[in-house]
Each structure stands twice: as structure tokens, then as C-alpha cells.
Design a protein around this motif. Structure first.
Motif, PDB file in Angstrom:
ATOM      1  N   LEU A 192       0.853  -1.184   0.000  1.00 37.90           N
ATOM      2  CA  LEU A 192       0.000   0.000   0.000  1.00 37.90           C
ATOM      3  C   LEU A 192       0.884   1.226   0.000  1.00 37.90           C
ATOM      4  CD1 LEU A 192      -0.143   1.504   3.046  1.00 37.90           C
ATOM      5  CD2 LEU A 192      -1.489  -0.512   3.546  1.00 37.90           C
ATOM      6  N   TRP A 193       0.298   2.322  -0.452  1.00 38.50           N
ATOM      7  CA  TRP A 193       0.980   3.605  -0.495  1.00 38.50           C
ATOM      8  C   TRP A 193       0.431   4.417   0.659  1.00 38.50           C
ATOM      9  CZ3 TRP A 193       1.058   6.829  -5.647  1.00 38.50           C
ATOM     10  CH2 TRP A 193       2.254   7.530  -5.739  1.00 38.50           C
ATOM     11  N   LEU A 194       1.269   4.705   1.626  1.00 36.59           N
ATOM     12  CA  LEU A 194       0.868   5.405   2.844  1.00 36.59           C
ATOM     13  C   LEU A 194       1.309   6.863   2.766  1.00 36.59           C
ATOM     14  CD1 LEU A 194      -0.373   4.963   5.702  1.00 36.59           C
ATOM     15  CD2 LEU A 194       1.970   4.570   6.501  1.00 36.59           C
ATOM     16  N   THR A 195       0.360   7.772   2.965  1.00 40.98           N
ATOM     17  CA  THR A 195       0.677   9.204   2.985  1.00 40.98           C
ATOM     18  C   THR A 195       0.530   9.692   4.413  1.00 40.98           C
ATOM     19  OG1 THR A 195      -0.154   9.452   0.734  1.00 40.98           O
ATOM     20  CG2 THR A 195       0.149  11.469   2.015  1.00 40.98           C
ATOM     21  N   THR A 196       1.637  10.132   4.979  1.00 39.31           N
ATOM     22  CA  THR A 196       1.671  10.646   6.347  1.00 39.31           C
ATOM     23  C   THR A 196       1.897  12.156   6.297  1.00 39.31           C
ATOM     24  OG1 THR A 196       4.072  10.395   6.611  1.00 39.31           O
ATOM     25  CG2 THR A 196       2.704   8.469   7.153  1.00 39.31           C
ATOM     26  N   THR A 197       1.849  12.771   7.459  1.00 40.61           N
ATOM     27  CA  THR A 197       2.182  14.194   7.584  1.00 40.61           C
ATOM     28  C   THR A 197       3.537  14.286   8.271  1.00 40.61           C
ATOM     29  OG1 THR A 197      -0.149  14.769   7.779  1.00 40.61           O
ATOM     30  CG2 THR A 197       1.442  16.411   8.562  1.00 40.61           C
ATOM     31  N   HIS A 205       1.638  12.539  14.119  1.00 41.80           N
ATOM     32  CA  HIS A 205       0.372  12.794  13.415  1.00 41.80           C
ATOM     33  C   HIS A 205      -0.211  11.441  12.996  1.00 41.80           C
ATOM     34  CE1 HIS A 205       1.454  17.035  13.119  1.00 41.80           C
ATOM     35  NE2 HIS A 205       2.609  16.675  12.613  1.00 41.80           N
ATOM     36  N   PRO A 206      -1.011  10.782  13.835  1.00 42.90           N
ATOM     37  CA  PRO A 206      -1.457   9.409  13.544  1.00 42.90           C
ATOM     38  C   PRO A 206      -2.457   9.273  12.397  1.00 42.90           C
ATOM     39  CG  PRO A 206      -2.404  10.166  15.607  1.00 42.90           C
ATOM     40  CD  PRO A 206      -1.442  11.225  15.158  1.00 42.90           C
ATOM     41  N   ARG A 212       7.966  17.353  11.333  1.00 40.08           N
ATOM     42  CA  ARG A 212       8.569  18.689  11.454  1.00 40.08           C
ATOM     43  C   ARG A 212       8.096  19.631  10.370  1.00 40.08           C
ATOM     44  NH1 ARG A 212      14.694  16.799  12.477  1.00 40.08           N
ATOM     45  NH2 ARG A 212      13.884  14.903  11.556  1.00 40.08           N
ATOM     46  N   SER A 213       7.962  19.129   9.148  1.00 36.75           N
ATOM     47  CA  SER A 213       7.597  19.998   8.020  1.00 36.75           C
ATOM     48  C   SER A 213       6.090  20.223   7.910  1.00 36.75           C
ATOM     49  CB  SER A 213       8.102  19.388   6.705  1.00 36.75           C
ATOM     50  OG  SER A 213       7.341  18.227   6.386  1.00 36.75           O
ATOM     51  N   GLY A 214       5.291  19.246   8.363  1.00 32.23           N
ATOM     52  CA  GLY A 214       3.849  19.329   8.196  1.00 32.23           C
ATOM     53  C   GLY A 214       3.403  19.038   6.771  1.00 32.23           C
ATOM     54  N   ARG A 215       4.344  18.636   5.917  1.00 36.09           N
ATOM     55  CA  ARG A 215       4.044  18.350   4.511  1.00 36.09           C
ATOM     56  C   ARG A 215       3.736  16.874   4.323  1.00 36.09           C
ATOM     57  NH1 ARG A 215       9.088  21.073   1.737  1.00 36.09           N
ATOM     58  NH2 ARG A 215       8.290  19.934  -0.053  1.00 36.09           N
ATOM     59  N   PRO A 216       2.951  16.537   3.279  1.00 32.14           N
ATOM     60  CA  PRO A 216       2.650  15.124   3.004  1.00 32.14           C
ATOM     61  C   PRO A 216       3.917  14.353   2.642  1.00 32.14           C
ATOM     62  CG  PRO A 216       1.233  16.585   1.710  1.00 32.14           C
ATOM     63  CD  PRO A 216       2.278  17.438   2.354  1.00 32.14           C
ATOM     64  N   ARG A 217       4.020  13.139   3.158  1.00 27.25           N
ATOM     65  CA  ARG A 217       5.149  12.238   2.882  1.00 27.25           C
ATOM     66  C   ARG A 217       4.571  10.887   2.489  1.00 27.25           C
ATOM     67  NH1 ARG A 217       8.814  15.909   2.161  1.00 27.25           N
ATOM     68  NH2 ARG A 217       9.330  17.095   4.016  1.00 27.25           N
ATOM     69  N   GLY A 226      17.312   1.786  13.509  1.00 27.08           N
ATOM     70  CA  GLY A 226      16.489   2.980  13.668  1.00 27.08           C
ATOM     71  C   GLY A 226      15.060   2.799  13.197  1.00 27.08           C
ATOM     72  N   GLU A 227      14.240   3.756  13.557  1.00 27.76           N
ATOM     73  CA  GLU A 227      12.832   3.746  13.169  1.00 27.76           C
ATOM     74  C   GLU A 227      12.687   4.428  11.814  1.00 27.76           C
ATOM     75  OE1 GLU A 227      10.724   2.115  14.762  1.00 27.76           O
ATOM     76  OE2 GLU A 227      11.249   2.112  16.875  1.00 27.76           O
ATOM     77  N   PRO A 228      11.814   3.917  10.963  1.00 33.79           N
ATOM     78  CA  PRO A 228      11.598   4.607   9.684  1.00 33.79           C
ATOM     79  C   PRO A 228      10.904   5.947   9.906  1.00 33.79           C
ATOM     80  CG  PRO A 228      10.089   2.738   9.915  1.00 33.79           C
ATOM     81  CD  PRO A 228      11.020   2.700  11.096  1.00 33.79           C
ATOM     82  N   ALA A 229      11.196   6.910   9.043  1.00 34.87           N
ATOM     83  CA  ALA A 229      10.629   8.261   9.181  1.00 34.87           C
ATOM     84  C   ALA A 229       9.105   8.234   9.166  1.00 34.87           C
ATOM     85  CB  ALA A 229      11.167   9.166   8.074  1.00 34.87           C
ATOM     86  N   TRP A 230       8.509   7.358   8.344  1.00 33.86           N
ATOM     87  CA  TRP A 230       7.044   7.334   8.271  1.00 33.86           C
ATOM     88  C   TRP A 230       6.431   6.950   9.619  1.00 33.86           C
ATOM     89  CZ3 TRP A 230       4.504   2.822   9.305  1.00 33.86           C
ATOM     90  CH2 TRP A 230       5.211   1.625   9.134  1.00 33.86           C
ATOM     91  N   TRP A 231       7.092   6.082  10.366  1.00 31.94           N
ATOM     92  CA  TRP A 231       6.568   5.678  11.678  1.00 31.94           C
ATOM     93  C   TRP A 231       6.739   6.816  12.682  1.00 31.94           C
ATOM     94  CZ3 TRP A 231       3.214   3.726  14.486  1.00 31.94           C
ATOM     95  CH2 TRP A 231       3.410   3.318  15.799  1.00 31.94           C
TER      96      TRP A 231
END
Length: 173
Positions: free
Chosen positions: A56-61, A104-105, A64-69, A93-98
Motif C-alpha cells: 500500500l501507499w501510505l501518505t503521512t504528515t 500525526h497518527p 517537522r515539516s507538516g508536509r505530506p510524505r 532505527g525507526e523509519p521516518a514514516w513511523w
């Protein structure tokens, strides 16, 4: 919280699992992401089958930037929830998306079945053990891969904020 397996249990193979070089893993995911982006998800996303996982393609916030990732992750379905692991390609390490989801859950998950608003949380205790066991059924090397990491691999549950259309359609019949 019950800690997850950090070393293979007694009786499993003691050899270190073979992972491709880190440069290959990164290059593979970049190419995979480009295919998904260029085809808008028509190629590169797949549903989990009976004994496997899907993507799946997960879009998080950004925390720090508040931008979509956006990130591609493997998953399986557990009822209406989608389950993935915060494994960072089995690297340290933990992945940035996590990390983003911890701040921002709420996020969006795009699967072959469409886009869904989801809320992420870490599975704990008996739930984590049950979901970890399901991943171990899918990936026979899971315990050995997890042992390569110095920290527990988070099992992440993506709970739908709305009922998926396919489920709602079935309930009207």
C-alpha cells in the motif's frame, strides 16, 4: 508492553539471514515508488493473498515539516484494519514514516481497492503477539531479520476512519 522477539527462538536456524546490500534495497524501493507514482497505483500495489502480504501507499504528515510524505509498505488485512511493520528495511532505527505517524497518527492508505483515511497505532501485548505470529506465518525469516535490529520492531495497525466502500456495499445487500 510485551517486548517482541529480538533473537530467534531456540530450535530455529542460527545462521544470519541474507539481506541484499543496503544500496540495492534503497534503489529497489525508489524504482518501485516511481512505478507506483507514474501509474497512479495501477502497477506496484497488490492485495495480500491468502499466504502473503500486499503493498500500500501510505501518505503521512511530516512531523517537522507538516508536509505530506509518501511511502510504500507491506501489509496484511486484519478485519477492516491494515497491519504493517515499522522495520526500515530491517536496518537500524525507526523509519521516518513511523516517526511521522507517532506525531500525526491520521494518514491515507492507498491500496488496490482505493484510498482510505486511517489512524495509526502501535499494537501492544497479546494483540502484538498475535499479529507478529501472522507476519511470521507469511515470512519464515521474520525472527532472524528482527534479530538484526537492536530495537523492537513496531507492529503498526492502520484503523479505518470510515468503513471501506467494499464493506459498506456488502452490508446493503
Amino acid at each position: 508492553m510485551t517486548p517482541g522477539p529480538l533473537v530467534p527462538p531456540t530450535g530455529t536456524r542460527s545462521r544470519r539471514p541474507k539481506l541484499p546490500p543496503r544500496w540495492f534495497v534503497v534503489a529497489f524501493w525508489r524504482v518501485h515508488r516511481a512505478i507506483v507514482r507514474m501509474t497512479r497505483g495501477h502497477l506496484g500495489l497488490w492485495r495480500p493473498d491468502r499466504g502473503g502480504w500486499g503493498t500500500l501507499w501510505l501518505t503521512t504528515t511530516g512531523r517537522r515539516s507538516g508536509r505530506p510524505r509518501r511511502v510504500l509498505v507491506g501489509y496484511f488485512a486484519d478485519g477492516d484494519a491494515l497491519v504493517t511493520m515499522a522495520m526500515n528495511g530491517w536496518g537500524a532505527g525507526e523509519p521516518a514514516w513511523w516517526l511521522n505517524l507517532q506525531t500525526h497518527p491520521d494518514a491515507t492508505a492507498q491500496t488496490r481497492d482505493g484510498n482510505f483515511r486511517v489512524r495509526a497505532r502501535r499494537a501492544c501485548g497479546a494483540e502484538r503477539a498475535r499479529l507478529w505470529a501472522r507476519w511470521a506465518d507469511i515470512d519464515k525469516e521474520l525472527e532472524a531479520y528482527a534479530a538484526l535490529r537492536g530495537t523492537e520492531t513496531a507492529v503498526v495497525v492502520l484503523e479505518p476512519l470510515t468503513v471501506p466502500a467494499t464493506t459498506a456495499d456488502r452490508s446493503r445487500d
